[in-house]
Design a protein around this motif. Structure first.
Motif, PDB file in Angstrom:
ATOM      1  N   LYS A 184      37.078   7.671  -4.380  1.00  0.00           N
ATOM      2  CA  LYS A 184      37.392   6.253  -4.590  1.00  0.00           C
ATOM      3  C   LYS A 184      38.515   5.850  -3.641  1.00  0.00           C
ATOM      4  CE  LYS A 184      36.799   5.828  -9.616  1.00  0.00           C
ATOM      5  NZ  LYS A 184      37.546   5.552 -10.858  1.00  0.00           N
ATOM      6  N   GLU A 185      38.495   4.589  -3.255  1.00  0.00           N
ATOM      7  CA  GLU A 185      39.599   3.992  -2.503  1.00  0.00           C
ATOM      8  C   GLU A 185      40.226   2.934  -3.401  1.00  0.00           C
ATOM      9  OE1 GLU A 185      40.990   4.666   0.539  1.00  0.00           O
ATOM     10  OE2 GLU A 185      39.686   6.414   0.478  1.00  0.00           O
ATOM     11  N   GLY A 186      41.549   2.957  -3.481  1.00  0.00           N
ATOM     12  CA  GLY A 186      42.248   2.000  -4.334  1.00  0.00           C
ATOM     13  C   GLY A 186      42.099   2.412  -5.785  1.00  0.00           C
ATOM     14  N   GLY A 187      42.528   1.581  -6.665  1.00  0.00           N
ATOM     15  CA  GLY A 187      42.472   1.902  -8.089  1.00  0.00           C
ATOM     16  C   GLY A 187      43.696   2.688  -8.507  1.00  0.00           C
ATOM     17  N   LYS A 188      44.075   2.504  -9.751  1.00  0.00           N
ATOM     18  CA  LYS A 188      45.270   3.161 -10.270  1.00  0.00           C
ATOM     19  C   LYS A 188      44.964   4.589 -10.679  1.00  0.00           C
ATOM     20  CE  LYS A 188      47.471  -1.034 -11.931  1.00  0.00           C
ATOM     21  NZ  LYS A 188      48.079  -1.717 -13.059  1.00  0.00           N
ATOM     22  N   CYS A 189      45.979   5.432 -10.567  1.00  0.00           N
ATOM     23  CA  CYS A 189      45.882   6.827 -10.976  1.00  0.00           C
ATOM     24  C   CYS A 189      47.294   7.312 -11.274  1.00  0.00           C
ATOM     25  CB  CYS A 189      45.222   7.661  -9.884  1.00  0.00           C
ATOM     26  SG  CYS A 189      46.104   7.632  -8.305  1.00  0.00           S
ATOM     27  N   ASP A 190      47.421   8.572 -11.642  1.00  0.00           N
ATOM     28  CA  ASP A 190      48.730   9.171 -11.900  1.00  0.00           C
ATOM     29  C   ASP A 190      48.833  10.442 -11.078  1.00  0.00           C
ATOM     30  OD1 ASP A 190      51.117  10.187 -12.838  1.00  0.00           O
ATOM     31  OD2 ASP A 190      50.479  10.324 -14.932  1.00  0.00           O
TER      32      ASP A 190
END
Length: 168
Positions: A32-38
């Motif tokens: 994936k490109e972008g999007g929130k994660c930790d």
């Protein structure tokens, strides 16, 4: 091979990939490109997916506004505030000088000496503005002039009445 109705079987545990199942080809984990994660680092504030990996950026602001702590960040636990002792600080009062940090707080220093040496003023200290010298009246004083007599304080100044020096 995976079952077409069970994309869960293809979960790679990566929040930065899209997991899918093609019964003919098997599991697919598309980055994936972008999007929130930790990213697992408590010191980053803007974590985003980039090329299938979670990348942290934006250093977390850990300033607690206290000059008597050393602010930092630990990747595992987050913000840290180590108590300082001996560093200069201000207790917020204009009536003290030499304030210093003690165990993470600001300890007041010595009292400011506000005496101006004028016997015709009442000397005090205001925490916001500092030394205050209020003129007084009526108290006896000496204006250091041999040609005056009955010297007395008049609104903060020592004044005397003129002497008659005529010896006839």
């Amino acid at each position: 091979k995976c079952k077409s109705d069970a994309a869960v079987n293809c979960d790679d545990g990566n929040a930065c990939s899209t997991d899918s199942c093609d019964p003919a080809k098997g599991c697919a984990n598309t980055p994936k490109e972008g999007g929130k994660c930790d990213d697992g680092n408590a010191c980053t504030s803007t974590d985003k997916c980039a090329k299938g990996a979670c990348t942290g950026s934006g250093a977390k602001t850990c300033d607690d506004g206290n000059p008597c702590t050393a602010d930092g960040c630990d990747g595992a636990t987050g913000c840290t505030h180590k108590a300082l002792s001996g560093a200069p600080c201000s207790d917020g009062s204009a009536c003290t000088t030499g304030d210093s940090c003690s165990a993470g707080g600001c300890k007041s220093g010595k009292a400011v000496a506000c005496g101006d040496g004028n016997p015709c003023t009442a000397d005090s200290c205001d925490a916001k503005s500092g030394c205050v010298h209020t003129g007084t009246s009526g108290a006896p004083c000496d204006d250091n002039n041999a040609c005056t007599q009955k010297d007395a304080c008049v609104t903060g100044a020592c004044k005397g009445a003129g002497k008659t020096c005529n010896d006839n």
